[in-house]
Design an enzyme around this catalytic site. Structure first.
Site, PDB file in Angstrom:
ATOM      1  N   CYS A  66      28.164  14.673  -7.551  1.00 50.76           N
ATOM      2  CA  CYS A  66      27.601  15.686  -7.263  1.00 50.76           C
ATOM      3  C   CYS A  66      27.693  15.928  -5.632  1.00 50.76           C
ATOM      4  CB  CYS A  66      26.263  16.257  -7.716  1.00 50.76           C
ATOM      5  SG  CYS A  66      25.732  17.777  -7.443  1.00 50.76           S
ATOM      6  N   HIS A  67      26.467  15.691  -4.866  1.00 54.95           N
ATOM      7  CA  HIS A  67      26.322  15.821  -3.380  1.00 54.95           C
ATOM      8  C   HIS A  67      26.161  14.408  -2.823  1.00 54.95           C
ATOM      9  CE1 HIS A  67      25.302  20.092  -4.112  1.00 54.95           C
ATOM     10  NE2 HIS A  67      25.605  20.251  -2.854  1.00 54.95           N
ATOM     11  N   GLY A  68      26.053  13.475  -3.682  1.00 57.55           N
ATOM     12  CA  GLY A  68      25.765  11.983  -3.471  1.00 57.55           C
ATOM     13  C   GLY A  68      26.962  11.806  -2.328  1.00 57.55           C
TER      14      GLY A  68
ATOM     15  N   TRP B 212      27.888  12.910   0.068  1.00 57.13           N
ATOM     16  CA  TRP B 212      27.555  13.264   1.593  1.00 57.13           C
ATOM     17  C   TRP B 212      26.976  11.933   2.315  1.00 57.13           C
ATOM     18  CZ3 TRP B 212      24.099  18.340   1.284  1.00 57.13           C
ATOM     19  CH2 TRP B 212      24.783  19.226   1.639  1.00 57.13           C
TER      20      TRP B 212
END
Length: 188
Positions: free
Chosen positions: A111-113, A115
Site C-alpha cells: 500500500c503506502h508502505g 513511501w
C-alpha cells in the site's frame, strides 16, 4: 507448516497502520513458524485503522531505537496513510530499513508502505508496485512502477492494497524462506 522455523521477522509500524496489512502478514508468518516482532518508534500499543476508522491496537515488541536489522531475517512495512508517512520522516526507521537492503535480506511493503523505501533511498532501478496514488513518488525515486497484485524484485516484495494480501503474504513467506538475496548490480 514450518517453512520459516527459526526465522525472526520485524514488522515496522507506528500509529495509523492499516490493520489488515499488519495483522494478516503477521498471522501468515507465524503460521509458517516465524517469530514476529512489531518494532516501532512508539511505546506501548499502536493504533491500527480500517481505512479511516479506528481499528484494533497492537502491542509493540521492540522499541525502534533498540532494534537492529542484524537481529532479524526480514522486514515488513504495512501501509495505511499515516503509518508510512510518519516512518519516512524518522531517521531510525530509515536506517533500520536501509540496513535490511544493505544485508540483502527480504523486505515486504504494501500500500503506502513503499513511501518508507523511497525516503530510505532503496528503490532505484527496482520493479515495484504500491497503492496507485503514490506511483509517481516511486517513479521519481527511480523505481519502475507496475500495476500488479504482487511484485518481487531480488527479495523486495510489494503489493497494492488489502485485496492483494493473499498474494503478498504467499510471496513474502516464499522470499523469506529463500533467505538472503544478491545485491542489485550497480547502476552505470
Amino acid at each position: 507448516m514450518s517453512h520459516l522455523t527459526g526465522k525472526r521477522i520485524a514488522i515496522l509500524a507506528s500509529d495509523g497502520f492499516e490493520e489488515s496489512e499488519l495483522l494478516e502478514p503477521m498471522r501468515a508468518l507465524r503460521e509458517h513458524g516465524a517469530q514476529v516482532d512489531v518494532v516501532s518508534p512508539e511505546r506501548g500499543p499502536i493504533q491500527g485503522f480500517r481505512h479511516f476508522d479506528r481499528g484494533q491496537t497492537v502491542p509493540v515488541d521492540r522499541d525502534l531505537a533498540d532494534a537492529r536489522a542484524a537481529d532479524y531475517d526480514a522486514l515488513v512495512i504495512p501501509g495505511g496513510l499515516f503509518n508510512p508517512d510518519a516512518l519516512r520522516h524518522d531517521e531510525d526507521a530509515l536506517r533500520f530499513t536501509r540496513d535490511f537492503f544493505n544485508d540483502g535480506k527480504p523486505v515486504g511493503a504494501i500500500c503506502h508502505g513503499p513511501w518508507v523505501l523511497v525516503d530510505a533511498g532503496v528503490v532505484q532501478s527496482r520493479e515495484m508496485t504500491s497503492v496507485p496514488n503514490i506511483h509517481r513518488d516511486l517513479e521519481n525515486a527511480g523505481a519502475r512502477w507496475v500495476d500488479r497484485e504482487v511484485v518481487v524484485d531480488q527479495g523486495l516484495v510489494t503489493s497494492r492494497t488489502p485485496k492483494d494480501l493473499p498474494a503478498f503474504c504467499a510471496k513474502l513467506v516464499e522470499e523469506i524462506a529463500e533467505g538472503r538475496h544478491a545485491q542489485p548490480a550497480a547502476s552505470a
